[in-house]
Motif scaffolding. Structure first.
Motif, PDB file in Angstrom:
ATOM      1  N   PRO A  11     -13.817  -6.145  -3.312  1.00 46.17           N
ATOM      2  CA  PRO A  11     -13.386  -5.616  -5.002  1.00 46.17           C
ATOM      3  C   PRO A  11     -12.375  -4.530  -4.852  1.00 46.17           C
ATOM      4  CG  PRO A  11     -15.769  -5.422  -5.115  1.00 46.17           C
ATOM      5  CD  PRO A  11     -15.124  -5.468  -3.349  1.00 46.17           C
ATOM      6  N   PHE A  12     -11.112  -4.791  -6.229  1.00 48.91           N
ATOM      7  CA  PHE A  12     -10.382  -3.988  -5.910  1.00 48.91           C
ATOM      8  C   PHE A  12      -9.986  -2.348  -6.117  1.00 48.91           C
ATOM      9  CE2 PHE A  12      -6.111  -2.148  -7.645  1.00 48.91           C
ATOM     10  CZ  PHE A  12      -5.348  -2.529  -6.672  1.00 48.91           C
ATOM     11  N   ILE A  13     -10.747  -2.332  -7.678  1.00 49.01           N
ATOM     12  CA  ILE A  13     -11.279  -0.803  -7.787  1.00 49.01           C
ATOM     13  C   ILE A  13     -11.966  -0.379  -6.615  1.00 49.01           C
ATOM     14  CG2 ILE A  13     -13.188  -1.643  -8.703  1.00 49.01           C
ATOM     15  CD1 ILE A  13     -10.868   0.430 -10.528  1.00 49.01           C
ATOM     16  N   ASP A  14     -13.038  -0.396  -5.695  1.00 52.73           N
ATOM     17  CA  ASP A  14     -13.105   0.376  -4.798  1.00 52.73           C
ATOM     18  C   ASP A  14     -11.804   0.679  -3.565  1.00 52.73           C
ATOM     19  OD1 ASP A  14     -15.667  -0.594  -5.436  1.00 52.73           O
ATOM     20  OD2 ASP A  14     -15.818  -1.572  -3.532  1.00 52.73           O
ATOM     21  N   SER A  15     -11.256  -0.223  -3.680  1.00 55.05           N
ATOM     22  CA  SER A  15      -9.696   0.491  -2.679  1.00 55.05           C
ATOM     23  C   SER A  15      -9.095   1.698  -3.568  1.00 55.05           C
ATOM     24  CB  SER A  15      -9.142  -0.399  -2.960  1.00 55.05           C
ATOM     25  OG  SER A  15      -8.231  -1.036  -3.679  1.00 55.05           O
ATOM     26  N   VAL A  16      -9.272   1.077  -4.475  1.00 53.26           N
ATOM     27  CA  VAL A  16      -8.472   2.853  -5.744  1.00 53.26           C
ATOM     28  C   VAL A  16      -9.375   4.147  -5.635  1.00 53.26           C
ATOM     29  CG1 VAL A  16      -8.189   3.420  -7.886  1.00 53.26           C
ATOM     30  CG2 VAL A  16      -7.880   1.464  -7.664  1.00 53.26           C
ATOM     31  N   ILE A  17     -10.923   3.143  -5.511  1.00 55.26           N
ATOM     32  CA  ILE A  17     -11.487   4.666  -4.903  1.00 55.26           C
ATOM     33  C   ILE A  17     -11.998   5.261  -3.968  1.00 55.26           C
ATOM     34  CG2 ILE A  17     -14.254   5.854  -5.354  1.00 55.26           C
ATOM     35  CD1 ILE A  17     -14.908   2.981  -7.647  1.00 55.26           C
ATOM     36  N   MET A  18     -11.248   3.887  -2.891  1.00 59.21           N
ATOM     37  CA  MET A  18     -11.484   4.962  -1.870  1.00 59.21           C
ATOM     38  C   MET A  18      -9.612   5.806  -1.358  1.00 59.21           C
ATOM     39  SD  MET A  18      -9.472   4.164   1.587  1.00 59.21           S
ATOM     40  CE  MET A  18      -8.280   2.550   1.130  1.00 59.21           C
ATOM     41  N   MET A  19      -9.010   5.631  -2.675  1.00 62.12           N
ATOM     42  CA  MET A  19      -7.269   6.644  -2.019  1.00 62.12           C
ATOM     43  C   MET A  19      -8.064   8.000  -1.932  1.00 62.12           C
ATOM     44  SD  MET A  19      -5.230   4.648  -0.551  1.00 62.12           S
ATOM     45  CE  MET A  19      -3.796   5.740  -0.715  1.00 62.12           C
ATOM     46  N   ALA A  20      -8.776   8.275  -3.084  1.00 60.16           N
ATOM     47  CA  ALA A  20      -8.882   9.556  -3.823  1.00 60.16           C
ATOM     48  C   ALA A  20      -8.557  10.406  -2.880  1.00 60.16           C
ATOM     49  CB  ALA A  20      -9.979   9.668  -5.094  1.00 60.16           C
ATOM     50  N   PRO A  21      -9.664  10.687  -2.095  1.00 58.37           N
ATOM     51  CA  PRO A  21      -9.214  11.894  -0.780  1.00 58.37           C
ATOM     52  C   PRO A  21      -7.570  12.197  -0.607  1.00 58.37           C
ATOM     53  CG  PRO A  21     -10.573  10.452  -0.705  1.00 58.37           C
ATOM     54  CD  PRO A  21     -10.458  10.394  -1.541  1.00 58.37           C
ATOM     55  N   PHE A  22      -7.082  10.888  -0.219  1.00 54.79           N
ATOM     56  CA  PHE A  22      -5.614  10.760   0.241  1.00 54.79           C
ATOM     57  C   PHE A  22      -4.158  10.868  -0.736  1.00 54.79           C
ATOM     58  CE2 PHE A  22      -8.544   8.088   3.382  1.00 54.79           C
ATOM     59  CZ  PHE A  22      -8.012   8.385   3.768  1.00 54.79           C
TER      60      PHE A  22
ATOM     61  N   CYS B 141       3.271  -0.076 -10.926  1.00 59.67           N
ATOM     62  CA  CYS B 141       1.637  -0.146 -10.228  1.00 59.67           C
ATOM     63  C   CYS B 141       1.712  -1.362  -9.821  1.00 59.67           C
ATOM     64  CB  CYS B 141       0.644   0.701 -10.240  1.00 59.67           C
ATOM     65  SG  CYS B 141       1.167   2.177 -11.069  1.00 59.67           S
ATOM     66  N   HIS B 142       1.949  -2.597 -10.692  1.00 57.68           N
ATOM     67  CA  HIS B 142       1.872  -4.234 -10.592  1.00 57.68           C
ATOM     68  C   HIS B 142       2.202  -4.549  -9.573  1.00 57.68           C
ATOM     69  CE1 HIS B 142      -2.128  -2.330 -12.714  1.00 57.68           C
ATOM     70  NE2 HIS B 142      -1.881  -1.646 -14.148  1.00 57.68           N
ATOM     71  N   THR B 143       2.456  -5.397  -8.972  1.00 55.04           N
ATOM     72  CA  THR B 143       2.548  -6.710  -8.023  1.00 55.04           C
ATOM     73  C   THR B 143       3.075  -7.906  -9.403  1.00 55.04           C
ATOM     74  OG1 THR B 143       1.363  -7.185  -7.371  1.00 55.04           O
ATOM     75  CG2 THR B 143       3.174  -5.612  -6.048  1.00 55.04           C
TER      76      THR B 143
ATOM     77  N   ARG C  42       1.146  -1.968  -4.882  1.00 54.17           N
ATOM     78  CA  ARG C  42      -0.159  -2.367  -6.089  1.00 54.17           C
ATOM     79  C   ARG C  42      -1.200  -1.272  -6.126  1.00 54.17           C
ATOM     80  NH1 ARG C  42      -1.237  -8.364  -3.060  1.00 54.17           N
ATOM     81  NH2 ARG C  42      -0.162  -9.599  -4.382  1.00 54.17           N
ATOM     82  N   THR C  43      -0.822  -0.693  -6.626  1.00 50.78           N
ATOM     83  CA  THR C  43      -1.622   0.634  -7.261  1.00 50.78           C
ATOM     84  C   THR C  43      -2.621   0.113  -8.202  1.00 50.78           C
ATOM     85  OG1 THR C  43       0.184   2.333  -6.507  1.00 50.78           O
ATOM     86  CG2 THR C  43      -2.033   2.845  -8.196  1.00 50.78           C
ATOM     87  N   GLY C  44      -2.423  -0.823  -9.079  1.00 51.92           N
ATOM     88  CA  GLY C  44      -3.275  -1.752  -9.829  1.00 51.92           C
ATOM     89  C   GLY C  44      -3.229  -3.383  -8.738  1.00 51.92           C
ATOM     90  N   PRO C  45      -3.367  -3.840  -9.101  1.00 56.75           N
ATOM     91  CA  PRO C  45      -3.754  -5.490  -9.194  1.00 56.75           C
ATOM     92  C   PRO C  45      -2.600  -6.249  -9.441  1.00 56.75           C
ATOM     93  CG  PRO C  45      -6.004  -4.601 -10.903  1.00 56.75           C
ATOM     94  CD  PRO C  45      -4.413  -3.376 -10.583  1.00 56.75           C
TER      95      PRO C  45
ATOM     96  N   THR D 124       1.443  -1.134   0.259  1.00 55.94           N
ATOM     97  CA  THR D 124       0.198  -0.141  -0.347  1.00 55.94           C
ATOM     98  C   THR D 124       0.682   1.554  -0.005  1.00 55.94           C
ATOM     99  OG1 THR D 124       0.314   0.860   2.546  1.00 55.94           O
ATOM    100  CG2 THR D 124      -1.485  -1.105   1.405  1.00 55.94           C
ATOM    101  N   ASP D 125       0.426   2.478  -0.053  1.00 58.11           N
ATOM    102  CA  ASP D 125       1.166   3.754   0.249  1.00 58.11           C
ATOM    103  C   ASP D 125       1.171   3.914   1.133  1.00 58.11           C
ATOM    104  OD1 ASP D 125       1.066   5.315  -2.559  1.00 58.11           O
ATOM    105  OD2 ASP D 125      -1.561   5.066  -2.510  1.00 58.11           O
ATOM    106  N   PHE D 126       1.029   3.153   1.941  1.00 55.23           N
ATOM    107  CA  PHE D 126       1.550   3.263   3.180  1.00 55.23           C
ATOM    108  C   PHE D 126       3.554   2.922   4.005  1.00 55.23           C
ATOM    109  CE2 PHE D 126       3.318   2.107   7.835  1.00 55.23           C
ATOM    110  CZ  PHE D 126       2.316   3.196   8.455  1.00 55.23           C
ATOM    111  N   THR D 127       3.815   2.266   2.720  1.00 48.42           N
ATOM    112  CA  THR D 127       5.408   2.178   1.867  1.00 48.42           C
ATOM    113  C   THR D 127       6.173   3.507   1.756  1.00 48.42           C
ATOM    114  OG1 THR D 127       4.833   0.458   2.074  1.00 48.42           O
ATOM    115  CG2 THR D 127       7.266   0.958   1.548  1.00 48.42           C
ATOM    116  N   VAL D 128       5.306   4.063   0.880  1.00 50.47           N
ATOM    117  CA  VAL D 128       5.760   5.912   0.129  1.00 50.47           C
ATOM    118  C   VAL D 128       5.618   6.693   1.595  1.00 50.47           C
ATOM    119  CG1 VAL D 128       4.948   7.265  -1.212  1.00 50.47           C
ATOM    120  CG2 VAL D 128       4.588   4.774  -2.081  1.00 50.47           C
TER     121      VAL D 128
END
Lengths: 564, 334
Positions: free
Chosen positions: A499-510, B65-67, B109-112, A425-429
């Motif tokens: 679903p993966f895409i939900d986690s992408v949407i969730m990140m938007a404000p962050f 972005c992809h692992t 994993r920014t992307g799947p 996750t972006d935590f590493t960043v």
């Protein structure tokens, strides 16, 4: 079969069991660590406000609005070289009268710092742009400017351009100084400067053109490019070693333990990272884990710590609290840090024994970190009041605090359960910015603000330094807190099977908050570049000042302007 | 420490310590790893197209972005049937004189994860459009568009592979978008990404951390099947058929108002999910999504019912037991 379950795997399966998230030790530790820098920020701000208030009431006492010079001879008012009319930043103490620096060396050091600052601006402009692409992925569609090509341009430029050049430049100041002899050769320094600059320049262009080494982070430059960098390092190593060899002191000051060793290790790292003999299949990944992490720990961290061992006592005007603690930290750092590389690949197909060693090494890191931090803070002890009067010490303080929190956070992240949640996750960043920026960049700035006025005899504009410090600090907090929160939530969602895409949407404000924090950081770099420009462009030539009498002390200078 | 007042001793000691540790934690394990892991049975040598595609994947930095690593933890189960193992990577060698090996395991994993993208998303049409403009297929995607892998043409040549791009995503509305060779190579590489099946279960690591808490949640979700169906649809179907069920013209058919979806007899609908579908020439091929993702009867029932009750569809709800019967039928080759 090749891939039978070893007994280690079995042991692993046994140790792994469900834990409650919030009470998992790694997470508790991280939360606690997160509060420390915030607390420090609040304390620093309070100190500012209190001081401002003190000036105001002092002005009232003196029956003025603060424009006139405040002075008492009865000791009632202290610390009064201030204009109450400028409440945003306070006028700091000027640098001490400087010892002689060979003008040839001075200009070499300045060019190192100028190059470093150039890469800082360029690298973080790219970084800022890359951050914006998370929010607006369609801002441009140029092949050379696509996110994934620019990202390594950013990371490598700030690694090899900004931090490395900055450190080496400062090293050229410290190594001869603590050896008490002139530098062996300034020419070698110029070659290093040229080689490293070319390496970063060519490397960045190649990355944008799509030519890279294969995707291992910080190993994106292809070997001929990194070779330029390594030759630059080798020249400087030789130079430093010869200088240390000529030293007139009996002992080698601890700074030179750290800094020269860091250069040696950086060369070893480049060799290990680029020789192809052990890089087939997963061998590449094992090497990568080591390379990436030792780059941070053995090059940047070790070198910067060496700088702190020189500059912190110098700026506080007292000796380091404990010399032996510094040496203990030195050996402990080498021992434990070397082990931890693979902790970036916990749970991966890398042999479990290696992963375990990495996790144990991460625990061991507590020793050098605590030893180092204690040493620095004890040196500060009794001189806290100097912080508000100095424009370098706040940078050191922040760097040291992040050294503590950032490094221990790394330890917490290596716990298996925390790793499970935060990995990928972006935590590493956020973590890498807390360390490479919070520790390394802040320490380098502190050192640069200490050195440059000594070389040019011009102080940086106070407003500029204030802006630099606060924008960088607040920006970093925005940057990392938003990514840590977002990263945690994202990890949760993955564990929950969303679903993966939900986690992408969730990140938007962050991601948006990250871009805002990043913008503040970027603005602070402009301020820094301007400060550097002021200090260098307005300099009295060094020869000049050596001939004339020393500049008036801070207080006299203040009185003179106030009267005038 | 008198001993270290000699700079040679000091620096050589530090160097020796560092090099010894380096040998122990990196070089020896790396060498033993590369010598002790052979290729898995069933490994296929990549074709030239695939090799060229991989080089493009590297050049364009997709690894940022992809692992491509499946860890042995339960949360990674969605990406592959089994966790990755060292032998999975044994086919990776140095690329050329200039460039290192690229296992492309990635760190973010920014992307799947793409370890099994070849199975999960075998459709070339989908990849073409997605590469050209990800937001044309996945509205909320933040993946970069890669228009330089495509060219615009006024008319098509015989061998041209056209991409049906919705007008709003085209630079010039009257031009046709054609895949360059590079795009096709990159997609050939993506399609080649599959996990090799291992038949000996004891050779495969288990997924860890399958916790009771999650199973509890699953039970909770059963009480609210609507939400579960929507989530499963989002995960497995949405990238093609879209969240509004309208599909994409020329590539993926609408499920909104589809007679198959509204049919009282769910047999064909479930067969399509389990077996894939290629009936209409105006659309691409649908992969066997249900089989690839190992969906069970309950999950399929949730998906099917979501489709039957959304976007104005008014099909009969299908209970899991009925789905199970049809699945058994399909399995037995009906």
């Amino acid at each position: 079969m090749i891939y039978q379950m070893t007994f280690l795997d079995a042991a692993r399966a046994a140790t792994v069991k469900t834990e409650n998230l919030i009470t998992a030790p790694g997470i508790v530790i991280t939360l606690v660590l997160l509060f420390i820098p915030i607390l420090i920020m609040v304390v620093l701000l309070l100190m500012k406000i209190r001081k401002l208030f003190a000036i105001k009431s002092a002005a009232r006492l003196a029956g003025t609005n603060g424009d006139l010079l405040l002075s008492t001879t009865d000791g009632l008012l202290k610390n009064i070289n201030q204009h109450a009319a400028v409440p945003f930043v306070s006028v700091k103490r000027k640098a001490q009268i400087r010892p002689y620096t060979d003008p040839k060396l001075a200009s070499l050091i300045l060019w190192f710092l100028i190059s470093a600052t150039f890469w800082l601006i360029l690298g973080t402009t790219v970084g800022e742009y890359v951050g914006i692409k998370f929010v607006a992925p369609d801002v441009d569609h140029y092949e050379w400017l696509t996110f994934a090509r620019l990202r390594p341009v950013h990371t490598n430029a700030v690694f090899w351009g900004w931090s490395s050049l900055g450190m080496i430049g400062l090293g050229y100041y410290v190594v001869p100084r603590v050896s008490n002899v002139p530098i062996h050769s300034t020419n070698a320094g110029w070659w290093t400067l040229l080689l490293i600059n070319s390496s970063v320049l060519i490397g960045s262009l190649l990355l944008m053109a799509g030519i890279n080494n294969g995707g291992g982070e910080f190993r994106e430059y292809i070997w001929p490019v990194q070779l330029l960098f390594a030759i630059g390092l080798a020249l400087t190593l030789n130079n430093f070693l010869k200088t240390v060899a000529k030293r007139t002191t009996k002992e080698i000051y601890v700074s030179n333990w750290y800094m020269v060793t860091a250069v040696i290790f950086a060369i070893v790292l480049t060799i290990v990272g680029y020789i192809p003999l052990w890089q087939d299949g997963l061998g590449e990944t094992i090497t990568q884990g080591y390379y990436m992490h030792q780059g941070v720990g053995m090059w940047f961290m070790l070198f910067s710590l060496g700088l702190v061992y020189y500059f912190l006592p110098q700026q506080l005007n007292k000796p380091i609290y404990s010399y032996s603690l510094g040496i203990l930290a030195f050996w402990a750092q080498i021992l434990f840090y070397t082990l931890i590389g693979t902790h970036h690949f916990v749970f991966s197909a890398i042999p479990w024994s290696l992963q375990t060693v990495a996790i144990i090494g991460s625990m061991g890191m507590v020793i050098p970190v605590v030893a180092g931090t204690t040493n620095f803070l004890m040196t500060f002890m009794g001189s806290w009041n100097k912080i508000t009067n100095s424009y370098t010490l706040p940078f050191f303080l922040v760097g040291i605090v992040f050294y503590f929190t950032g490094s221990l956070q790394g330890t917490a992240e290596a716990f298996r359960y925390t790793n499970l949640m935060w990995h990928f996750t972006d935590f590493t960043v956020a973590h890498s910015h807390l360390t490479m920026y919070g520790i390394i960049a802040f320490l380098l700035w502190g050192c640069m603000y200490a050195v440059v006025p000594r070389l040019t005899r011009v102080e940086p504009p106070q407003l500029g330094v204030g802006l630099h410090f606060w924008a960088a600090f607040i920006g970093l907090m925005f940057y990392s807190i938003s990514l840590m929160v977002g990263g945690t939530l994202r990890g949760y969602m993955w564990m929950d099977g969303k679903p993966f895409i939900d986690s992408v949407i969730m990140m938007a404000p962050f991601w948006l908050w990250r871009a805002i924090g990043g913008t503040l950081m970027w603005v602070s770099h402009l301020a820094f570049a301007y400060n550097l420009y002021r200090m260098i462009a307005f300099r009295h030539t060094v020869n000049d000042t050596m001939a004339t009498e020393p500049e008036p002390e801070a207080a006299t200078y203040e009185i003179a302007t106030a009267k005038g | 420490m008198e001993y270290f007042n000699d700079h040679r001793r000091l620096y050589l000691t530090a160097l020796a310590l560092f090099v010894t540790l380096t040998l122990l934690v990196v070089i020896i394990p790396a060498i033993s790893n590369q010598t002790n892991n052979g290729l898995l049975p069933g490994y296929e040598l990549p074709s030239d197209e695939v090799v060229a595609g991989k080089a493009l994947y590297i050049a364009n930095g997709c690894v940022a972005c992809h692992t491509q690593q499946v860890r042995d933890v339960a949360m990674d189960e969605v990406w592959a049937e089994r966790p990755g193992m060292a032998a999975d990577y044994a086919g990776n060698h140095r690329q050329d004189f200039w460039r290192n090996t690229a296992t492309l395991m990635g760190t973010e994993r920014t992307g799947p994860d793409l370890t099994t993208i070849g199975t999960r998303q075998p459709s070339r049409d989908w990849h073409l459009l997605h590469l050209y403009q990800p937001r044309a297929v996945v509205k909320e995607s933040i993946m970069p568009a890669h228009p330089w892998l495509f060219e615009e043409k006024e008319s098509l040549d015989l061998k041209d592979v056209e991409v049906t791009v919705p007008d709003e995503f085209k630079a010039h509305k009257n031009m046709k978008v054609v895949a360059k060779r590079e795009a096709l190579q990159l997609i050939a590489y993506l399609q080649s990404l599959k996990q090799i099946k291992i038949y000996n279960p004891s050779a495969v690591a288990k997924f860890l951390y399958k916790d009771e808490a999650k199973q509890g949640k699953e039970a909770g979700a059963a009480k609210n099947p609507g939400a579960k169906g929507q989530a499963l649809y989002a995960q497995h179907c949405q990238s093609c058929h879209q969240s509004n069920g309208e599909g994409l013209k020329g590539a993926f058919p609408p499920l909104k108002g589809s007679p198959i979806v509204n049919d009282d007899n769910p047999e064909l609908q479930i067969t399509i999910i389990m077996r894939g579908y290629d009936a209409k020439p105006e659309y691409g091929v649908m992969p066997a999504v249900g089989t690839n993702a190992n969906l069970n009867a309950e999950q399929i029932s949730a998906i099917v019912n979501h489709e039957r009750s959304s976007w104005g569809n008014k099909g009969r709800a299908i209970p899991p037991a009925e789905v199970q019967k049809i699945m058994d039928m399909i399995k037995n080759g009906k």
